[in-house]
Design a protein around this motif. Structure first.
Motif, PDB file in Angstrom:
ATOM      1  N   ASP A   3       0.829  -1.207   0.000  1.00 22.16           N
ATOM      2  CA  ASP A   3       0.000   0.000   0.000  1.00 22.16           C
ATOM      3  C   ASP A   3       0.865   1.260   0.000  1.00 22.16           C
ATOM      4  N   VAL A   4       1.895   1.250   0.839  1.00 25.95           N
ATOM      5  CA  VAL A   4       2.781   2.417   0.957  1.00 25.95           C
ATOM      6  C   VAL A   4       3.495   2.685  -0.358  1.00 25.95           C
ATOM      7  N   ILE A   5       4.078   1.648  -0.929  1.00 27.42           N
ATOM      8  CA  ILE A   5       4.856   1.810  -2.161  1.00 27.42           C
ATOM      9  C   ILE A   5       3.952   2.175  -3.335  1.00 27.42           C
ATOM     10  N   LYS A   6       2.801   1.547  -3.442  1.00 23.87           N
ATOM     11  CA  LYS A   6       1.851   1.867  -4.512  1.00 23.87           C
ATOM     12  C   LYS A   6       1.391   3.316  -4.432  1.00 23.87           C
ATOM     13  N   THR A   7       1.105   3.791  -3.218  1.00 25.94           N
ATOM     14  CA  THR A   7       0.655   5.173  -3.041  1.00 25.94           C
ATOM     15  C   THR A   7       1.772   6.159  -3.366  1.00 25.94           C
ATOM     16  N   ALA A   8       2.980   5.839  -2.937  1.00 23.51           N
ATOM     17  CA  ALA A   8       4.126   6.702  -3.246  1.00 23.51           C
ATOM     18  C   ALA A   8       4.304   6.839  -4.748  1.00 23.51           C
ATOM     19  N   ALA A   9       4.219   5.722  -5.463  1.00 23.37           N
ATOM     20  CA  ALA A   9       4.384   5.756  -6.923  1.00 23.37           C
ATOM     21  C   ALA A   9       3.302   6.589  -7.587  1.00 23.37           C
ATOM     22  N   MET A  10       2.080   6.499  -7.065  1.00 23.71           N
ATOM     23  CA  MET A  10       0.964   7.263  -7.626  1.00 23.71           C
ATOM     24  C   MET A  10       1.150   8.764  -7.433  1.00 23.71           C
ATOM     25  N   LEU A  11       1.722   9.165  -6.317  1.00 20.11           N
ATOM     26  CA  LEU A  11       1.850  10.594  -6.002  1.00 20.11           C
ATOM     27  C   LEU A  11       3.059  11.251  -6.671  1.00 20.11           C
ATOM     28  N   LEU A  12       4.115  10.501  -6.883  1.00 22.07           N
ATOM     29  CA  LEU A  12       5.366  11.094  -7.367  1.00 22.07           C
ATOM     30  C   LEU A  12       5.295  11.508  -8.837  1.00 22.07           C
ATOM     31  N   LYS A  13       5.962  12.614  -9.136  1.00 22.92           N
ATOM     32  CA  LYS A  13       6.140  13.024 -10.529  1.00 22.92           C
ATOM     33  C   LYS A  13       7.269  12.198 -11.148  1.00 22.92           C
ATOM     34  N   GLN A  14       7.478  12.352 -12.434  1.00 18.39           N
ATOM     35  CA  GLN A  14       8.550  11.650 -13.128  1.00 18.39           C
ATOM     36  C   GLN A  14       9.887  11.941 -12.448  1.00 18.39           C
ATOM     37  N   TYR A  15      10.627  10.889 -12.124  1.00 14.98           N
ATOM     38  CA  TYR A  15      11.916  10.950 -11.432  1.00 14.98           C
ATOM     39  C   TYR A  15      11.807  11.490 -10.002  1.00 14.98           C
ATOM     40  N   GLY A  16      10.587  11.601  -9.482  1.00 14.30           N
ATOM     41  CA  GLY A  16      10.432  11.972  -8.086  1.00 14.30           C
ATOM     42  C   GLY A  16      11.048  10.911  -7.191  1.00 14.30           C
ATOM     43  N   ARG A  17      11.415  11.307  -5.977  1.00 14.47           N
ATOM     44  CA  ARG A  17      12.173  10.419  -5.091  1.00 14.47           C
ATOM     45  C   ARG A  17      11.301   9.865  -3.951  1.00 14.47           C
ATOM     46  N   PHE A  18      11.513   8.584  -3.670  1.00 14.99           N
ATOM     47  CA  PHE A  18      10.840   7.920  -2.554  1.00 14.99           C
ATOM     48  C   PHE A  18      11.895   7.502  -1.548  1.00 14.99           C
ATOM     49  N   TYR A  19      11.691   7.900  -0.291  1.00 17.23           N
ATOM     50  CA  TYR A  19      12.616   7.565   0.785  1.00 17.23           C
ATOM     51  C   TYR A  19      11.884   6.733   1.830  1.00 17.23           C
ATOM     52  N   MET A  20      12.549   5.670   2.303  1.00 14.43           N
ATOM     53  CA  MET A  20      11.914   4.818   3.291  1.00 14.43           C
ATOM     54  C   MET A  20      12.959   4.177   4.200  1.00 14.43           C
ATOM     55  N   VAL A  21      12.571   3.954   5.464  1.00 13.67           N
ATOM     56  CA  VAL A  21      13.371   3.145   6.382  1.00 13.67           C
ATOM     57  C   VAL A  21      12.564   1.899   6.694  1.00 13.67           C
ATOM     58  N   HIS A  22      13.255   0.758   6.757  1.00 12.43           N
ATOM     59  CA  HIS A  22      12.548  -0.496   7.032  1.00 12.43           C
ATOM     60  C   HIS A  22      13.537  -1.484   7.655  1.00 12.43           C
ATOM     61  N   ARG A  23      13.132  -2.736   7.730  1.00 13.95           N
ATOM     62  CA  ARG A  23      13.967  -3.789   8.288  1.00 13.95           C
ATOM     63  C   ARG A  23      14.657  -4.563   7.159  1.00 13.95           C
ATOM     64  N   PRO A  24      15.920  -4.927   7.342  1.00 16.83           N
ATOM     65  CA  PRO A  24      16.646  -5.642   6.281  1.00 16.83           C
ATOM     66  C   PRO A  24      16.005  -6.965   5.887  1.00 16.83           C
ATOM     67  N   ASP A  25      15.293  -7.639   6.812  1.00 15.13           N
ATOM     68  CA  ASP A  25      14.707  -8.926   6.452  1.00 15.13           C
ATOM     69  C   ASP A  25      13.532  -8.796   5.486  1.00 15.13           C
ATOM     70  N   ARG A  26      13.104  -7.561   5.223  1.00 16.60           N
ATOM     71  CA  ARG A  26      12.036  -7.326   4.245  1.00 16.60           C
ATOM     72  C   ARG A  26      12.591  -6.782   2.926  1.00 16.60           C
ATOM     73  N   LEU A  27      13.917  -6.771   2.776  1.00 16.72           N
ATOM     74  CA  LEU A  27      14.531  -6.103   1.631  1.00 16.72           C
ATOM     75  C   LEU A  27      14.122  -6.734   0.295  1.00 16.72           C
ATOM     76  N   ALA A  28      14.021  -8.055   0.249  1.00 17.32           N
ATOM     77  CA  ALA A  28      13.611  -8.698  -1.004  1.00 17.32           C
ATOM     78  C   ALA A  28      12.201  -8.265  -1.397  1.00 17.32           C
ATOM     79  N   ASP A  29      11.296  -8.235  -0.400  1.00 10.07           N
ATOM     80  CA  ASP A  29       9.929  -7.767  -0.662  1.00 10.07           C
ATOM     81  C   ASP A  29       9.941  -6.316  -1.137  1.00 10.07           C
ATOM     82  N   ILE A  30      10.745  -5.497  -0.475  1.00  9.97           N
ATOM     83  CA  ILE A  30      10.787  -4.069  -0.791  1.00  9.97           C
ATOM     84  C   ILE A  30      11.225  -3.842  -2.236  1.00  9.97           C
ATOM     85  N   ILE A  31      12.312  -4.478  -2.650  1.00  5.89           N
ATOM     86  CA  ILE A  31      12.832  -4.259  -4.001  1.00  5.89           C
ATOM     87  C   ILE A  31      11.853  -4.780  -5.051  1.00  5.89           C
ATOM     88  N   CYS A  32      11.258  -5.939  -4.788  1.00  6.59           N
ATOM     89  CA  CYS A  32      10.269  -6.473  -5.739  1.00  6.59           C
ATOM     90  C   CYS A  32       9.086  -5.522  -5.901  1.00  6.59           C
TER      91      CYS A  32
END
Length: 257
Positions: A160-189
């Motif tokens: 939900d967070v990533i989808k909403t960020a993508a919807m709001l950002l303009k072209q080449y807009g930046r998304f910044y996030m802090v999370h846990r390393p054990d979720r990194l594969a999910d995050i990148i996908c």
């Protein structure tokens, strides 16, 4: 930079306190029985290389710590801070008023999945999020508890967070996030699923000999594939004192040896 003209007429509710952020006179209201901001929010704020006059959104703002602290570090034009919990959003509004930042920060008490109804899609320079880290099914949680909502994916998922960020950002807009390393594969996908290209990663370790417990990420909407890794950030040295990097992030003087 000079400190802000603090409005000390703000009323505090039971169990609330005002905390000095040690940054240009900024302060914040916190409720000791709710989820209070931690080092992850401070590290994420420092990681955001927001450009001047940027228009930004903070998804899941909680106390409002990120846009408030960023106002003392970066010259952005406007921040919209989204928070689904009504009482928490109301407290964040009072923190904004406490710092006389009403013209710069607007608290939106909405579900981030409805952000497109209130904010113009494809129009923001940066989106920031310190989302819940834990899956909703990880342990027994009370779905109405404010701490549980802040820590577990009860009201929103990582997607939900990533989808909403993508919807709001303009072209080449930046998304910044802090999370846990054990979720990194999910995050990148998920980032790539929603056309947010991972560009920069920094792992945060409690100490040099310990595995990371946080990861800071920057992604670019429709950016070209090229992922860079920053040097790791260590919180404590061998004597259990903050490292020089942490002192600099917090804007504190490094103690003399």
């Amino acid at each position: 930079m000079k400190g802000f003209n603090i409005n000390m007429d703000i009323l505090l509710n039971e169990d609330e306190k005002i905390e000095d952020l040690q940054c240009n006179g900024l302060k914040i209201i916190q409720n000791k029985k709710w989820f209070c901001f931690g080092m992850d929010a401070v590290l994420l704020t420092n990681y955001c290389d927001i450009k001047n006059n940027s228009k930004i959104v903070d998804l899941g703002t909680g106390t409002g710590i990120i846009p408030i602290l960023l106002s003392g570090k970066k010259n952005y034009s406007k921040a919209y801070a989204v928070e689904i919990q009504e009482e928490v959003a109301e407290m964040a509004r009072r923190s904004v008023e406490l710092n006389n930042l009403q013209d710069k920060i607007e608290i939106l008490n909405i579900d981030l999945n409805d952000a497109g109804k209130y904010l113009e899609p494809n129009s923001f320079d940066a989106v920031i999020s310190n989302p819940p880290y834990k899956l909703s099914n990880s342990g027994i949680v009370n779905p109405t508890d404010k701490k549980a909502i802040s820590r577990h994916e009860i009201k929103c998922s990582l997607e939900d967070v990533i989808k909403t960020a993508a919807m709001l950002l303009k072209q080449y807009g930046r998304f910044y996030m802090v999370h846990r390393p054990d979720r990194l594969a999910d995050i990148i996908c998920l980032l790539r699923k929603y056309r947010l290209e991972p560009k920069q990663i920094r792992f945060v370790h409690p100490r040099a000999a310990e595995k990371p417990n946080m990861v800071l990420i920057r992604a670019s909407k429709n950016g070209n594939p090229e992922l860079k890794f920053d040097p790791p950030l260590y919180i404590y040295d061998n004597e259990d004192k903050y490292t020089k990097d942490v002192y600099e992030i917090y804007g504190m003087e490094v103690p003399e040896e």
